[in-house]
Design a protein around this motif. Structure first.
Motif, PDB file in Angstrom:
ATOM      1  N   TYR A   1      -4.010  10.828  -1.184  1.00  0.00           N
ATOM      2  CA  TYR A   1      -4.040   9.530  -0.600  1.00  0.00           C
ATOM      3  C   TYR A   1      -5.656   9.324  -0.088  1.00  0.00           C
TER       4      TYR A   1
ATOM      5  N   ALA B   1       2.985   3.455  -7.379  1.00  0.00           N
ATOM      6  CA  ALA B   1       2.639   4.834  -6.820  1.00  0.00           C
ATOM      7  C   ALA B   1       3.739   5.693  -7.116  1.00  0.00           C
TER       8      ALA B   1
ATOM      9  N   TYR C   1      -1.700   8.381  -4.676  1.00  0.00           N
ATOM     10  CA  TYR C   1      -0.448   8.051  -4.153  1.00  0.00           C
ATOM     11  C   TYR C   1      -0.649   7.200  -2.775  1.00  0.00           C
ATOM     12  N   ASP C   2      -0.318   5.731  -2.639  1.00  0.00           N
ATOM     13  CA  ASP C   2      -0.314   4.912  -1.427  1.00  0.00           C
ATOM     14  C   ASP C   2       0.912   4.318  -1.136  1.00  0.00           C
ATOM     15  N   ARG C   3       2.167   4.929  -1.474  1.00  0.00           N
ATOM     16  CA  ARG C   3       3.391   4.359  -0.994  1.00  0.00           C
ATOM     17  C   ARG C   3       3.869   3.025  -1.548  1.00  0.00           C
ATOM     18  N   SER C   4       3.077   2.503  -2.526  1.00  0.00           N
ATOM     19  CA  SER C   4       3.233   0.977  -3.124  1.00  0.00           C
ATOM     20  C   SER C   4       4.264   1.700  -4.294  1.00  0.00           C
ATOM     21  N   PRO C   5       5.227   0.486  -4.713  1.00  0.00           N
ATOM     22  CA  PRO C   5       6.164   0.733  -5.738  1.00  0.00           C
ATOM     23  C   PRO C   5       5.554   1.452  -7.019  1.00  0.00           C
TER      24      PRO C   5
ATOM     25  N   VAL D   1       2.143   8.599   4.642  1.00  0.00           N
ATOM     26  CA  VAL D   1       2.358   8.097   3.362  1.00  0.00           C
ATOM     27  C   VAL D   1       2.753   9.337   2.584  1.00  0.00           C
TER      28      VAL D   1
ATOM     29  N   HIS E   1      -1.620  -2.241 -10.492  1.00  0.00           N
ATOM     30  CA  HIS E   1      -0.905  -3.486  -9.807  1.00  0.00           C
ATOM     31  C   HIS E   1      -0.892  -4.724 -10.775  1.00  0.00           C
TER      32      HIS E   1
END
Length: 141
Positions: free
Chosen positions: A35, A15, A9-13, A67, A112
């Protein structure tokens, strides 16, 4: 069915989407959000000695906590609990190592979606995890 699931988890959409998918599709599973504080491979070459600990600044630790706090907020919307952990190193290596250490049944990772030459040149954490993982990997795109 998977009982223990690891979600890098990296807070990207993607993730966030991966985490939400896990809560929707695996209602009884224990979920671990990971993380990874990325340390480039070139930095490892500078280390010597029996203790190979990378010094992590307080600011980086706070960022990692922030995060993972956002992951906990996502979880609270689903009325579920979440284990969290932070690792340091190359993301793909740490994800696979954490999967082994935590004895998970499944890794759910966001990709991604890089294609073609950019994927070949830059590499893909999700692709490397799929290749190295000792457990099944679900890639969310």
């Amino acid at each position: 069915m998977a009982e223990r699931i690891l979600v890098p988890y990296d807070r990207s959409p993607l993730a966030i989407e991966a985490l939400e998918l896990v809560f929707e599709e695996f209602p009884d599973a224990t979920v671990i959000a990971l993380y990874v504080i990325e340390v480039p491979a070139s930095r490892w070459a500078q280390l010597v000695g029996p203790e190979l600990q990378i010094p992590i600044t307080e600011r980086v630790e706070e960022y990692a906590d922030n995060v993972l706090e956002s992951a906990r907020e996502t979880v609270s919307e689903h009325g579920r609990s979440l284990e969290t952990t932070v690792a340091t190193g190359e993301p793909d290596h740490r994800i696979v190592a954490t999967a082994e250490e935590e004895a998970v049944d499944l890794i759910v990772v966001g990709s991604h979606g890089q294609e073609g030459i950019s994927r070949v040149l830059l590499g893909s954490v999700a692709e490397k995890v799929v290749r190295r993982s000792p457990v099944p990997v679900l890639v969310v795109r």
